[in-house]
Scaffold this active site. Structure first.
Site, PDB file in Angstrom:
ATOM      1  N   ALA A   1       1.818   7.096  -4.034  1.00  0.00           N
ATOM      2  CA  ALA A   1       2.560   6.836  -2.797  1.00  0.00           C
ATOM      3  C   ALA A   1       2.202   5.459  -2.245  1.00  0.00           C
ATOM      4  O   ALA A   1       2.221   5.217  -1.049  1.00  0.00           O
ATOM      5  CB  ALA A   1       2.238   7.923  -1.776  1.00  0.00           C
ATOM      6  N   ASP A   2       1.880   4.536  -3.147  1.00  0.00           N
ATOM      7  CA  ASP A   2       1.414   3.198  -2.768  1.00  0.00           C
ATOM      8  C   ASP A   2       2.036   2.181  -3.725  1.00  0.00           C
ATOM      9  O   ASP A   2       1.478   1.860  -4.764  1.00  0.00           O
ATOM     10  CB  ASP A   2      -0.122   3.173  -2.838  1.00  0.00           C
ATOM     11  CG  ASP A   2      -0.691   1.775  -2.596  1.00  0.00           C
ATOM     12  OD1 ASP A   2       0.036   0.932  -2.049  1.00  0.00           O
ATOM     13  OD2 ASP A   2      -1.859   1.539  -2.975  1.00  0.00           O
TER      14      ASP A   2
END
Length: 282
Positions: A77-78
């Site tokens: 999620a980065d």
């Protein structure tokens, strides 16, 4: 690998046609596109997926715990992980060389993400539809379900057994079954069955009656006669674990729901999701 790659593409396409509201959809790797690349000897099928982090197996090796968990990968999620990768490659390109008309690149590591995504199930090259009867040999050796070893027709419940074995591996740091035959010093089905009997007691005659390979290991009366001594029986409920008290008791009850000789007695994935131990730890 040609047919297997075709089967994997068809499986991804089938899943893509499934319900968008299915609760497990985000836990399965999706397919963005596919294309073929001409190689020196043949075409190579390329599948395009959303990027993911390393597998659970690689992650656990850092700790270290060695299990067969390379078909489950962590999401990311980065997105800065990838922009940083691109920038480093532009500034200091990785070493490469040409060999037989092809360029070979040294792999560049991704940095650790600042935020993880949920685990995602991957690798559907050997996936099959559960709507038809199957009897082929599947699963890594130590995760093989009883019906697979005995050549009983199998369906989705083999995955429930598989998940049970993997969960034990993750939480206890060792495999529940090894299948190690002390006489031959390698994996053998008879040694695996002996371990199952030690854990679960003898298999029911109704299961043995369905197996094409049952008579290799059991008499008509259900006695184990595979030429390997049985271990002292230590039922699953009496096994030592890293947990204690009520946590241990609920964990072992959860495991028992998956580790059953008879496929029909194993809990479904939905039932497991509602288990008290799962609910308490999620």
């Amino acid at each position: 690998m040609g047919q297997q790659l075709d089967d994997e593409l068809k499986m991804y396409q089938r899943m893509e046609r499934g319900s968008t509201s299915h609760p497990g959809r985000n836990a399965v790797r999706s397919l963005l596109d596919s294309f073929d690349v001409d190689g020196p000897d043949d075409k190579h099928r390329c599948l395009v997926h959303p990027p993911l982090w390393e597998s659970v197996l690689t992650f656990l090796r850092r700790n270290p715990v060695h299990i067969k968990a390379d078909n489950i990968m962590f999401g990311i999620a980065d997105d800065s992980v990838f922009s940083d990768f691109e920038e480093r490659e532009l500034q200091t390109p990785c070493p490469r060389k040409e060999l037989d008309g092809r360029i070979i690149y040294v792999s560049r590591d991704l940095r650790m993400p600042k935020e993880w995504g949920a685990p995602v199930l991957c690798d559907f090259g050997s996936a099959v539809s559960g709507g038809t009867e199957h009897s082929e040999d599947i699963q890594p050796n130590i995760y093989r379900a009883p019906e697979v070893i005995l050549e009983v027709p199998w369906t989705y419940s083999v995955d429930i057994w598989n998940v049970g074995c993997m969960i034990w591996d993750i939480f206890e740091g060792e495999s529940l079954f090894t299948g190690h035959d002390p006489e031959l010093q390698t994996y053998r089905s008879r040694a695996h069955l002996a371990e199952m009997i030690s854990l679960l007691g003898p298999p029911p005659l109704s299961l043995l009656a369905q197996g094409k390979a049952s008579r290799k290991f059991f008499s008509d009366e259900g006695d184990f006669c595979a030429g390997i001594p049985l271990r002292d029986r230590i039922p699953l409920e009496d096994r030592e674990t890293t947990l204690e008290g009520q946590d241990k008791a609920s964990f072992l009850r959860f495991m028992r729901k998956m580790l059953q000789w008879e496929p029909g007695k194993r809990s479904s994935a939905k039932e497991l999701d509602e288990d008290e131990w799962i609910r308490k730890n999620t």
